[in-house]
Motif scaffolding. Structure first.
Motif, PDB file in Angstrom:
ATOM      1  N   THR A  13     -15.181  -1.662  -1.032  1.00  0.00           N
ATOM      2  CA  THR A  13     -14.146  -2.152  -1.956  1.00  0.00           C
ATOM      3  C   THR A  13     -13.106  -3.047  -1.297  1.00  0.00           C
TER       4      THR A  13
ATOM      5  N   GLY B 211       2.965   4.085 -11.533  1.00  0.00           N
ATOM      6  CA  GLY B 211       2.234   4.595 -10.370  1.00  0.00           C
ATOM      7  C   GLY B 211       2.936   5.790  -9.769  1.00  0.00           C
ATOM      8  N   GLY B 213       5.021   5.969  -7.603  1.00  0.00           N
ATOM      9  CA  GLY B 213       6.452   5.760  -7.381  1.00  0.00           C
ATOM     10  C   GLY B 213       7.328   6.459  -8.410  1.00  0.00           C
ATOM     11  N   SER B 237      -1.940   4.160 -12.461  1.00  0.00           N
ATOM     12  CA  SER B 237      -2.811   3.991 -11.301  1.00  0.00           C
ATOM     13  C   SER B 237      -3.695   5.229 -11.168  1.00  0.00           C
ATOM     14  N   PRO B 239      -4.276   7.543  -8.647  1.00  0.00           N
ATOM     15  CA  PRO B 239      -3.773   8.856  -8.200  1.00  0.00           C
ATOM     16  C   PRO B 239      -2.958   9.566  -9.288  1.00  0.00           C
ATOM     17  N   HIS B 251      -6.171   5.259 -16.825  1.00  0.00           N
ATOM     18  CA  HIS B 251      -6.340   4.786 -15.445  1.00  0.00           C
ATOM     19  C   HIS B 251      -7.008   3.406 -15.413  1.00  0.00           C
ATOM     20  N   GLN B 254     -10.494  -0.586 -10.288  1.00  0.00           N
ATOM     21  CA  GLN B 254     -11.913  -0.721 -10.028  1.00  0.00           C
ATOM     22  C   GLN B 254     -12.744   0.422 -10.599  1.00  0.00           C
ATOM     23  N   GLY B 256     -11.554   2.519 -12.923  1.00  0.00           N
ATOM     24  CA  GLY B 256     -11.075   2.840 -14.269  1.00  0.00           C
ATOM     25  C   GLY B 256     -11.334   1.665 -15.189  1.00  0.00           C
ATOM     26  N   GLY B 268       6.365   1.034  -9.864  1.00  0.00           N
ATOM     27  CA  GLY B 268       6.085   2.049  -8.835  1.00  0.00           C
ATOM     28  C   GLY B 268       4.619   2.111  -8.461  1.00  0.00           C
ATOM     29  N   ILE B 269       3.964   0.960  -8.479  1.00  0.00           N
ATOM     30  CA  ILE B 269       2.552   0.873  -8.065  1.00  0.00           C
ATOM     31  C   ILE B 269       2.486  -0.065  -6.863  1.00  0.00           C
ATOM     32  N   SER B 270       1.811   0.370  -5.793  1.00  0.00           N
ATOM     33  CA  SER B 270       1.858  -0.425  -4.558  1.00  0.00           C
ATOM     34  C   SER B 270       1.043  -1.714  -4.655  1.00  0.00           C
ATOM     35  N   GLY B 271      -0.028  -1.704  -5.456  1.00  0.00           N
ATOM     36  CA  GLY B 271      -0.842  -2.910  -5.571  1.00  0.00           C
ATOM     37  C   GLY B 271      -2.023  -2.916  -4.630  1.00  0.00           C
ATOM     38  N   ALA B 272      -2.652  -1.736  -4.462  1.00  0.00           N
ATOM     39  CA  ALA B 272      -3.868  -1.646  -3.645  1.00  0.00           C
ATOM     40  C   ALA B 272      -4.947  -2.512  -4.282  1.00  0.00           C
ATOM     41  N   ILE B 288       7.746  -4.056 -10.489  1.00  0.00           N
ATOM     42  CA  ILE B 288       9.025  -3.427 -10.166  1.00  0.00           C
ATOM     43  C   ILE B 288       8.748  -2.376  -9.098  1.00  0.00           C
ATOM     44  N   ALA B 294       5.781  -4.449  -0.787  1.00  0.00           N
ATOM     45  CA  ALA B 294       4.645  -3.892  -1.528  1.00  0.00           C
ATOM     46  C   ALA B 294       3.654  -5.017  -1.820  1.00  0.00           C
ATOM     47  N   ASP B 307      14.939   0.169  -7.785  1.00  0.00           N
ATOM     48  CA  ASP B 307      14.529   1.523  -8.138  1.00  0.00           C
ATOM     49  C   ASP B 307      14.165   1.577  -9.622  1.00  0.00           C
TER      50      ASP B 307
HETATM   51  C1  LIG Z   1     -13.330   3.101  -3.838  1.00  0.00           C
HETATM   52  C2  LIG Z   1     -11.921   3.244  -4.331  1.00  0.00           C
HETATM   53  C3  LIG Z   1     -11.667   3.012  -5.671  1.00  0.00           C
HETATM   54  C4  LIG Z   1     -10.357   3.084  -6.163  1.00  0.00           C
HETATM   55  N1  LIG Z   1     -10.134   2.805  -7.480  1.00  0.00           N
HETATM   56  C5  LIG Z   1      -8.852   2.747  -7.924  1.00  0.00           C
HETATM   57  C6  LIG Z   1      -8.561   2.356  -9.266  1.00  0.00           C
HETATM   58  O1  LIG Z   1      -9.458   2.132 -10.073  1.00  0.00           O
HETATM   59  N2  LIG Z   1      -7.259   2.273  -9.652  1.00  0.00           N
HETATM   60  C7  LIG Z   1      -6.218   2.553  -8.817  1.00  0.00           C
HETATM   61  O2  LIG Z   1      -5.066   2.452  -9.238  1.00  0.00           O
HETATM   62  N3  LIG Z   1      -6.464   2.948  -7.563  1.00  0.00           N
HETATM   63  C8  LIG Z   1      -7.752   3.059  -7.088  1.00  0.00           C
HETATM   64  N4  LIG Z   1      -7.981   3.465  -5.815  1.00  0.00           N
HETATM   65  C9  LIG Z   1      -6.821   3.958  -5.011  1.00  0.00           C
HETATM   66  C10 LIG Z   1      -5.997   2.836  -4.392  1.00  0.00           C
HETATM   67  O3  LIG Z   1      -6.573   2.474  -3.159  1.00  0.00           O
HETATM   68  C11 LIG Z   1      -4.536   3.278  -4.173  1.00  0.00           C
HETATM   69  O4  LIG Z   1      -4.539   4.442  -3.383  1.00  0.00           O
HETATM   70  C12 LIG Z   1      -3.777   3.561  -5.453  1.00  0.00           C
HETATM   71  O5  LIG Z   1      -3.888   2.467  -6.350  1.00  0.00           O
HETATM   72  C13 LIG Z   1      -2.311   3.801  -5.152  1.00  0.00           C
HETATM   73  O6  LIG Z   1      -1.635   4.204  -6.315  1.00  0.00           O
HETATM   74  P1  LIG Z   1      -0.062   3.936  -6.466  1.00  0.00           P
HETATM   75  O7  LIG Z   1       0.220   2.514  -6.266  1.00  0.00           O
HETATM   76  O8  LIG Z   1       0.341   4.551  -7.763  1.00  0.00           O
HETATM   77  O9  LIG Z   1       0.576   4.852  -5.338  1.00  0.00           O
HETATM   78  P2  LIG Z   1       1.174   4.430  -3.908  1.00  0.00           P
HETATM   79  O10 LIG Z   1       0.259   3.601  -3.137  1.00  0.00           O
HETATM   80  O11 LIG Z   1       1.653   5.712  -3.333  1.00  0.00           O
HETATM   81  O12 LIG Z   1       2.399   3.514  -4.273  1.00  0.00           O
HETATM   82  C14 LIG Z   1       3.582   3.939  -4.877  1.00  0.00           C
HETATM   83  C15 LIG Z   1       4.515   2.752  -4.910  1.00  0.00           C
HETATM   84  O13 LIG Z   1       5.708   3.099  -5.605  1.00  0.00           O
HETATM   85  C16 LIG Z   1       6.817   2.509  -4.928  1.00  0.00           C
HETATM   86  N5  LIG Z   1       7.996   3.318  -5.279  1.00  0.00           N
HETATM   87  C17 LIG Z   1       8.364   4.512  -4.775  1.00  0.00           C
HETATM   88  N6  LIG Z   1       9.494   4.946  -5.375  1.00  0.00           N
HETATM   89  C18 LIG Z   1       9.848   4.002  -6.281  1.00  0.00           C
HETATM   90  C19 LIG Z   1      10.903   3.867  -7.211  1.00  0.00           C
HETATM   91  N7  LIG Z   1      11.829   4.820  -7.348  1.00  0.00           N
HETATM   92  N8  LIG Z   1      10.952   2.768  -7.973  1.00  0.00           N
HETATM   93  C20 LIG Z   1      10.013   1.786  -7.859  1.00  0.00           C
HETATM   94  N9  LIG Z   1       8.988   1.864  -6.995  1.00  0.00           N
HETATM   95  C21 LIG Z   1       8.889   2.956  -6.225  1.00  0.00           C
HETATM   96  C22 LIG Z   1       6.444   2.525  -3.474  1.00  0.00           C
HETATM   97  O14 LIG Z   1       7.153   1.527  -2.762  1.00  0.00           O
HETATM   98  C23 LIG Z   1       4.942   2.237  -3.537  1.00  0.00           C
HETATM   99  O15 LIG Z   1       4.686   0.853  -3.464  1.00  0.00           O
HETATM  100  C24 LIG Z   1      -9.287   3.435  -5.298  1.00  0.00           C
HETATM  101  C25 LIG Z   1      -9.552   3.698  -3.959  1.00  0.00           C
HETATM  102  C26 LIG Z   1     -10.845   3.597  -3.477  1.00  0.00           C
HETATM  103  C27 LIG Z   1     -11.093   3.872  -2.010  1.00  0.00           C
END
Ligand SMILES: Cc1cc2nc3c(=O)[nH]c(=O)nc-3n(C[C@H](O)[C@H](O)[C@H](O)COP(=O)(O)OP(=O)(O)OC[C@H]3O[C@@H](n4cnc5c(N)ncnc54)[C@H](O)[C@@H]3O)c2cc1C
Ligand SMILES: Nc1ncnc2c1ncn2[C@@H]1O[C@H](COP(=O)(O)O)[C@@H](O)[C@H]1O
Lengths: 247, 328
Positions: A13, B211, B213, B237, B239, B251, B254, B256, B268-272, B288, B294, B307
């Motif tokens: 990926t 996300g 966050g 997102s 998780p 969700h 990729q 979802g 609050g989504i990192s943008g993986a 945001i 990020a 925030d």
């Molecule tokens: C094969 C594979 C498939 C995957 N498929 C998917 C998929 O389909 N969809 C998906 O989403 N992920 C998928 N993932 C997971 C992906 O790699 C990331 O782990 C996931 O997207 C992270 O979710 P997140 O951004 O919500 O959390 P995190 O990465 O933990 O990010 C949280 C973010 O919130 C921010 N934040 C924290 N507090 C605040 C606040 N108070 N205000 C504003 N911002 C804040 C942080 O700075 C951070 O950027 C997959 C992974 C793999 C290996």
């Protein structure tokens, strides 16, 4: 009952995507390949769970592709599949792959045939349906839950705005979506055992393909992000209205 | 020779994606001198008019209930019947849950080629059509060609601009479908997903997504309030869905749903990369996030470093004010 799981090989990926031969071919140099997540995490793992529950005697995996996919097939064997087949030909498009799989199933009957909802590489999402149509088997698309009882399966099938609970007798073709099982990590024992499990190479069936990938281009990224002061969200609203024109 | 579009109007009003498919079929038809036939299931006057304005030259409207249509292979068999009786060469359907299943099964029944999720028609010469479609989860675009005397094409929703032509006219035939189609599938029950604003995510034009966050499910009120103010659907997102903060059908990414709304607001989504795979086709992206580094900001059109718990309620208020002054 025998279960067949069709697996595709896709770039990891996080792989960097690029093309060669004048942008007509995917550049595989330095790219790690994996089993397509839908096929491995959901279809294969659910098949193994069904077998472990004593409801199936055998789980086979099948791949249409060249020998560069053998390592990927071994990953599926390491998770617990009993044996594997590789139809030895370039998997040019979904219709072609489905034709190969259909010919195989006609010669080697299976009761339950599981595929992934889509590959994360070419994102077709159609191989399972074509296969079912070619075989004239019942087809349940995008399944997020699957139970087996004797010759009857019960599935939760995604539909617009929700899901429907459907029941069907075997044989049948199912495409797996997230939720059907939980991802598993192969253990050392599985990896060792996979080395000696059968990987049968079968010559391709003669089939024409009406679909061809001609060329590729990378998607255009966005122009730089415009940052807005968190104390001035009105400006964002204004830009969304006047510049982006989305509200 | 005609191009067939199947339109199921049994549940609700016509979806935009059906009108896009008709319009797209018309684009193909105008290049090779053919007609657009819409096979309409349980349509009314309004749906007939909309389909005509989108480009239908002929509409065959099935007025009665056909048994077993909840099994997509029955729909495929019904379409196959009209493909054979009406001298159809191509079939166009939207690339949605129903369209994917029906089109692929139909390709198997008809033994013909299929291209799914196209975003653009690039060329037609003789009997070879060329289209563009997204591949590698939106990271690249492929040009793909299809030949043969029958072809099936599915169109990615929200990827073309349509123009309705109120001067266009069509021949409309109401018929009763007397045939029955075999099915081995029994529908036990139908369950609805309830999204916050009751707007189904796959079709939503505006989406507000949260996300990790946001720290926990108890904080989703600010997401729902913003979505409500905008008239948007909610998403999340992976998780977030995996920890059961939100239902799985929200969700995106990729593994979802893949969506391409006009506006995607990521909070609050990192943008993986796996998240981006499901949303990068959105027309406008707003991010945001507290972390200015990020990765999502690199894929965004507008960003606020801040925030979520402070910024989002303010944004909701600003949207409400905007709506009041714009009378929407
Ligand atoms: C094969 C594979 C498939 C995957 N498929 C998917 C998929 O389909 N969809 C998906 O989403 N992920 C998928 N993932 C997971 C992906 O790699 C990331 O782990 C996931 O997207 C992270 O979710 P997140 O951004 O919500 O959390 P995190 O990465 O933990 O990010 C949280 C973010 O919130 C921010 N934040 C924290 N507090 C605040 C606040 N108070 N205000 C504003 N911002 C804040 C942080 O700075 C951070 O950027 C997959 C992974 C793999 C290996
Ligand atoms: N080369 C292949 N060999 C075996 N199965 C495949 C192959 N390509 C696709 N599939 C199966 O078909 C599913 C859907 O693929 P696609 O229609 O290409 O999105 C995948 O999840 C696999 O289960």
């Amino acid at each position: 009952m025998k279960i067949l799981v069709a697996i595709a090989q896709v770039p990891d990926t996080t792989a960097k995507i690029s093309f060669t031969d004048n942008n007509t071919k995917f550049n595989a140099t330095g790219v790690q390949f994996i089993v397509n997540p839908y096929d491995e995490w959901y279809a294969l793992v659910r098949a193994l769970e069904i077998k472990e529950a004593g409801l199936a005697e055998k789980v086979s995996v099948i791949h249409v592709g060249l020998s560069d996919a053998d390592a990927t097939i071994r990953k599926a064997l390491a998770l617990g599949a009993d044996d594997s087949f590789r139809i030895d030909t370039e998997p040019t498009d979904a219709y072609f792959v489905a034709q190969q799989l259909a010919q195989f199933v006609k010669n080697n009957p299976y009761d339950l045939i599981l595929l992934g909802k889509e590959t994360i590489s070419y994102n077709g999402g159609i191989t399972a349906g074509i296969l079912a149509g070619l075989l004239d088997y019942p087809f349940i698309s995008s399944v997020n839950k699957l139970e087996v009882s004797g010759n009857i399966i019960t599935a939760h099938q995604d539909i617009e705005g929700g899901y429907q609970v459907v029941e069907c007798s075997l044989p049948a073709v199912i495409s797996a979506n997230k939720g059907m099982a939980e991802q598993r990590i192969p253990n050392m024992k599985g990896i060792m055992a996979a080395r000696t499990k059968p990987l049968n190479v079968i010559p391709a069936y003669p089939v024409n393909t009406p679909v061809q990938y001609e060329s590729f281009e990378l998607s255009q990224g966005r122009v730089a992000c415009k940052f807005i002061d968190p104390n001035n969200v009105e400006e964002l609203v204004n830009l969304l209205h006047t510049e982006a024109k989305v509200i | 020779m005609s191009i067939l579009v199947f339109s199921d109007a049994s549940n609700s009003k016509l979806k935009k994606s059906i009108l896009e498919s008709v319009y797209f079929a018309k684009q193909i038809a105008s290049k090779n001198n053919s007609k657009v036939l819409v096979l309409l299931y349980k349509g009314n006057d309004e749906s007939k008019q909309q389909l005509t304005q989108a480009g239908a030259d002929k509409i065959i409207n099935i007025t009665n209930e056909v048994q077993g249509m909840a099994d997509f292979s029955v729909t495929a068999r019904l379409i196959k019947k009209y493909v054979l009786s009406e001298n159809i060469k191509d079939v166009v359907l939207p690339f949605d849950l129903q369209g994917r299943a029906v089109s692929s099964y139909l390709a198997g029944l008809l033994n013909c080629g299929i291209v799914s999720g196209v975003i653009q028609l690039t060329d037609i010469s003789n009997d070879v059509y060329k289209f563009k479609k997204n591949v590698f989860s939106g990271k690249a675009i492929a040009t793909i060609s299809i030949s043969g005397d029958k072809k099936i094409i599915t169109l990615l929703p929200n990827s073309i601009q349509i123009q309705l032509n109120s001067a266009h006219s069509s021949e409309v035939i109401d018929i009763e479908e007397k045939d029955t189609f075999p099915t081995k599938i029994k529908i036990k029950s139908v369950e609805k997903n309830t999204t916050a604003g009751n707007i189904p995510l796959p079709e939503a034009e505006l989406v507000v997504s949260g996300g990790r966050g946001l720290k926990g499910p108890e904080n989703w009120g600010i997401i729902e309030d913003l979505a409500k103010a905008l008239g948007a659907a909610t998403a999340c997102s992976r998780p977030v869905a995996d920890s059961h903060w939100r239902p799985h059908h929200e969700h995106v990414g990729q593994t979802g749903l893949t969506i391409r709304p006009n506006l995607y607001i990521a909070i609050g989504i990192s943008g993986a990369i796996q998240h981006l795979a499901g949303v990068s086709g959105s027309k406008t992206i707003v991010v945001i996030n507290t972390d200015k580094d990020a990765p999502f900001f690199k894929a965004a059109d507008y960003g606020i470093v801040g925030d979520a718990f402070e910024v989002v309620p303010k944004l909701t208020e600003a949207i409400k004010k905007f709506k009041e002054t714009h009378h929407q």
